[in-house]
Design a protein around this motif. Structure first.
Motif, PDB file in Angstrom:
ATOM      1  N   GLY A  56       4.067  21.485  12.553  1.00  0.00           N
ATOM      2  CA  GLY A  56       5.449  21.051  12.214  1.00  0.00           C
ATOM      3  C   GLY A  56       5.696  19.721  12.111  1.00  0.00           C
ATOM      4  O   GLY A  56       6.917  19.163  11.755  1.00  0.00           O
ATOM      5  N   ILE A  57       4.791  18.622  12.098  1.00  0.00           N
ATOM      6  CA  ILE A  57       5.146  17.093  12.015  1.00  0.00           C
ATOM      7  C   ILE A  57       5.187  16.855  10.581  1.00  0.00           C
ATOM      8  O   ILE A  57       4.055  17.148  10.002  1.00  0.00           O
ATOM      9  CB  ILE A  57       4.081  16.434  13.088  1.00  0.00           C
ATOM     10  CG1 ILE A  57       4.116  16.678  14.474  1.00  0.00           C
ATOM     11  CG2 ILE A  57       4.156  14.903  12.914  1.00  0.00           C
ATOM     12  CD1 ILE A  57       3.016  16.225  15.322  1.00  0.00           C
ATOM     13  N   ALA A  58       6.127  16.144  10.087  1.00  0.00           N
ATOM     14  CA  ALA A  58       6.099  15.669   8.846  1.00  0.00           C
ATOM     15  C   ALA A  58       5.866  14.352   8.822  1.00  0.00           C
ATOM     16  O   ALA A  58       6.199  13.607   9.916  1.00  0.00           O
ATOM     17  CB  ALA A  58       7.643  16.073   8.159  1.00  0.00           C
ATOM     18  N   GLY A  59       5.096  13.718   7.840  1.00  0.00           N
ATOM     19  CA  GLY A  59       5.046  12.267   7.487  1.00  0.00           C
ATOM     20  C   GLY A  59       4.221  12.109   6.317  1.00  0.00           C
ATOM     21  O   GLY A  59       4.101  12.978   5.521  1.00  0.00           O
ATOM     22  N   VAL A  60       3.921  10.679   6.412  1.00  0.00           N
ATOM     23  CA  VAL A  60       3.182  10.199   5.161  1.00  0.00           C
ATOM     24  C   VAL A  60       1.671   9.649   5.493  1.00  0.00           C
ATOM     25  O   VAL A  60       1.751   9.063   6.387  1.00  0.00           O
ATOM     26  CB  VAL A  60       4.130   8.995   4.418  1.00  0.00           C
ATOM     27  CG1 VAL A  60       3.298   8.380   3.384  1.00  0.00           C
ATOM     28  CG2 VAL A  60       5.598   9.527   4.206  1.00  0.00           C
ATOM     29  N   ILE A  61       0.973  10.211   4.539  1.00  0.00           N
ATOM     30  CA  ILE A  61      -0.424   9.779   5.282  1.00  0.00           C
ATOM     31  C   ILE A  61      -0.657   8.214   4.762  1.00  0.00           C
ATOM     32  O   ILE A  61      -0.292   7.826   3.525  1.00  0.00           O
ATOM     33  CB  ILE A  61      -1.474  10.475   4.132  1.00  0.00           C
ATOM     34  CG1 ILE A  61      -1.560  12.024   4.594  1.00  0.00           C
ATOM     35  CG2 ILE A  61      -2.962   9.959   4.242  1.00  0.00           C
ATOM     36  CD1 ILE A  61      -2.216  12.695   3.662  1.00  0.00           C
ATOM     37  N   THR A  62      -1.248   7.466   5.514  1.00  0.00           N
ATOM     38  CA  THR A  62      -1.567   6.059   5.340  1.00  0.00           C
ATOM     39  C   THR A  62      -2.869   5.506   5.130  1.00  0.00           C
ATOM     40  O   THR A  62      -3.185   4.927   4.566  1.00  0.00           O
ATOM     41  CB  THR A  62      -0.842   5.276   6.827  1.00  0.00           C
ATOM     42  OG1 THR A  62      -1.810   5.578   7.769  1.00  0.00           O
ATOM     43  CG2 THR A  62       0.663   5.334   6.613  1.00  0.00           C
ATOM     44  N   LYS A  63      -3.700   6.514   5.676  1.00  0.00           N
ATOM     45  CA  LYS A  63      -5.218   6.231   5.592  1.00  0.00           C
ATOM     46  C   LYS A  63      -6.146   7.812   5.708  1.00  0.00           C
ATOM     47  O   LYS A  63      -5.591   8.578   6.403  1.00  0.00           O
ATOM     48  CB  LYS A  63      -5.568   5.465   6.859  1.00  0.00           C
ATOM     49  CG  LYS A  63      -7.172   5.222   6.860  1.00  0.00           C
ATOM     50  CD  LYS A  63      -7.661   4.204   8.086  1.00  0.00           C
ATOM     51  CE  LYS A  63      -9.026   3.977   7.800  1.00  0.00           C
ATOM     52  NZ  LYS A  63      -9.416   3.277   9.141  1.00  0.00           N
TER      53      LYS A  63
END
Length: 92
Positions: A56-63
């Motif tokens: 359920g963790i939402a975020g933006v891929i950085t690598k």
């Protein structure tokens, strides 16, 4: 020459084969398609993609690494997530 339809054993074998065919098209084939689509989604992960993990963790891929991705979930907060833990990629 015996009639195939009147032979009870052959009738049972035909019904069994028909049942196996129906199970293949209703259960196995869709599951294989879903697995291929998921594998393609995981292969296509790239920095900048917005994702949601199975936890359920939402975020933006950085690598993106071989088996994991680094996800920014808040400003100055990044976590490592296994690629298998990525639930879906969000559309913009």
């Amino acid at each position: 020459m015996p009639d195939i339809v009147s032979n009870p054993l052959m009738g049972q074998v035909l019904w069994f084969a028909l049942l196996i065919g129906i199970m293949y098209f209703l259960m196995i084939r869709p599951q294989q398609k879903e697995q291929k689509a998921r594998a393609e989604m995981i292969r296509a992960l790239k920095p900048g993609d917005r994702i949601v993990t199975y936890g359920g963790i939402a975020g933006v891929i950085t690598k993106v690494d071989d088996v994991s991705v680094k996800v920014r979930i808040a400003e100055k907060v990044e976590v490592d997530v296994f690629k298998s833990g990525v639930g879906r990629v969000l559309k913009d």
